[in-house]
Design a protein around this motif. Structure first.
Motif, PDB file in Angstrom:
ATOM      1  N   GLN A  13      40.984  11.796  60.311  1.00  0.00           N
ATOM      2  CA  GLN A  13      41.936  12.069  59.240  1.00  0.00           C
ATOM      3  C   GLN A  13      43.261  12.541  59.818  1.00  0.00           C
ATOM      4  N   ALA A  14      44.307  12.337  59.063  1.00  0.00           N
ATOM      5  CA  ALA A  14      45.623  12.803  59.481  1.00  0.00           C
ATOM      6  C   ALA A  14      45.565  14.304  59.785  1.00  0.00           C
ATOM      7  N   GLY A  15      46.221  14.671  60.880  1.00  0.00           N
ATOM      8  CA  GLY A  15      46.191  16.056  61.328  1.00  0.00           C
ATOM      9  C   GLY A  15      45.087  16.351  62.324  1.00  0.00           C
ATOM     10  N   GLY A  16      44.177  15.411  62.492  1.00  0.00           N
ATOM     11  CA  GLY A  16      43.065  15.606  63.400  1.00  0.00           C
ATOM     12  C   GLY A  16      43.410  15.272  64.839  1.00  0.00           C
ATOM     13  N   SER A  17      42.384  15.309  65.687  1.00  0.00           N
ATOM     14  CA  SER A  17      42.565  15.103  67.121  1.00  0.00           C
ATOM     15  C   SER A  17      41.533  14.119  67.660  1.00  0.00           C
ATOM     16  N   LEU A  18      41.933  13.427  68.704  1.00  0.00           N
ATOM     17  CA  LEU A  18      41.033  12.566  69.474  1.00  0.00           C
ATOM     18  C   LEU A  18      41.408  12.671  70.937  1.00  0.00           C
ATOM     19  N   ARG A  19      40.434  12.410  71.800  1.00  0.00           N
ATOM     20  CA  ARG A  19      40.697  12.377  73.234  1.00  0.00           C
ATOM     21  C   ARG A  19      40.206  11.052  73.787  1.00  0.00           C
ATOM     22  N   VAL A  63      55.528  10.541  70.218  1.00  0.00           N
ATOM     23  CA  VAL A  63      54.313  11.320  70.468  1.00  0.00           C
ATOM     24  C   VAL A  63      54.584  12.622  71.208  1.00  0.00           C
ATOM     25  N   LYS A  64      55.821  12.851  71.598  1.00  0.00           N
ATOM     26  CA  LYS A  64      56.145  14.089  72.328  1.00  0.00           C
ATOM     27  C   LYS A  64      55.766  15.303  71.501  1.00  0.00           C
ATOM     28  N   GLY A  65      55.120  16.259  72.159  1.00  0.00           N
ATOM     29  CA  GLY A  65      54.706  17.487  71.483  1.00  0.00           C
ATOM     30  C   GLY A  65      53.366  17.374  70.798  1.00  0.00           C
ATOM     31  N   ARG A  66      52.844  16.160  70.667  1.00  0.00           N
ATOM     32  CA  ARG A  66      51.549  15.971  70.007  1.00  0.00           C
ATOM     33  C   ARG A  66      50.493  15.432  70.976  1.00  0.00           C
ATOM     34  N   PHE A  67      50.900  14.574  71.888  1.00  0.00           N
ATOM     35  CA  PHE A  67      49.974  13.948  72.834  1.00  0.00           C
ATOM     36  C   PHE A  67      50.188  14.537  74.227  1.00  0.00           C
ATOM     37  N   MET A  82      45.172  13.588  71.966  1.00  0.00           N
ATOM     38  CA  MET A  82      46.031  13.290  70.820  1.00  0.00           C
ATOM     39  C   MET A  82      45.770  14.307  69.711  1.00  0.00           C
ATOM     40  N   ASN A  83      46.763  15.109  69.400  1.00  0.00           N
ATOM     41  CA  ASN A  83      46.670  16.115  68.350  1.00  0.00           C
ATOM     42  C   ASN A  83      47.635  15.770  67.221  1.00  0.00           C
ATOM     43  N   SER A  84      47.426  16.407  66.090  1.00  0.00           N
ATOM     44  CA  SER A  84      48.292  16.206  64.920  1.00  0.00           C
ATOM     45  C   SER A  84      48.511  14.716  64.646  1.00  0.00           C
ATOM     46  N   LEU A  85      47.427  13.999  64.630  1.00  0.00           N
ATOM     47  CA  LEU A  85      47.525  12.548  64.464  1.00  0.00           C
ATOM     48  C   LEU A  85      48.076  12.177  63.102  1.00  0.00           C
TER      49      LEU A  85
END
Length: 114
Positions: A13-19, A63-67, A82-85
């Motif tokens: 979901q939007a706001g989530g994270s993945l690696r 993606v700066k500041g999020r990835f 990847m954060n704040s997707l």
């Protein structure tokens, strides 16, 4: 022969994270730059982030500041945290490694729902 195997994609979901992870195998002496690119439907493949063997990083403005990209040279692995997707991050993500020539992984799907 050099192979790149990616893992870690999925639906979030939007706001989530993945690696994402990508491990290189094969006849490898050293790897120069490793990186991640992405391609959304109907769009050209674009750079997301790269990291040199010495640890210097480069990011797309979007993606700066999020990835965060990182690598483990001993494991021949590159990661993408990847954060704040956002929904606009939805794409197939490809790993890239530059040896004597560039190599590409098979791609992993990242889908961000709103």
């Amino acid at each position: 022969q050099v192979q790149l195997v990616e893992s870690g994609g999925g639906l979030v979901q939007a706001g989530g994270s993945l690696r994402l992870s990508c491990t290189a195998s094969g006849s490898i002496f050293s790897i120069n730059t490793m990186g991640w690119y992405r391609q959304a439907p109907g769009e050209q493949r674009e750079l997301v982030a790269t990291v040199t063997g010495g640890g210097n990083t480069n990011y797309a403005d979007s993606v700066k500041g999020r990835f965060t990209i990182s690598r483990d040279n001993a494991k021949k692995t590159v990661y993408l945290q990847m954060n704040s997707l956002k929904p606009e991050d939805t794409a197939v993500y490809y790993c890239n490694a530059l040896l004597l020539r560039p190599y590409w992984g098979q791609g992993t799907q990242v889908t961000v729902s709103s």
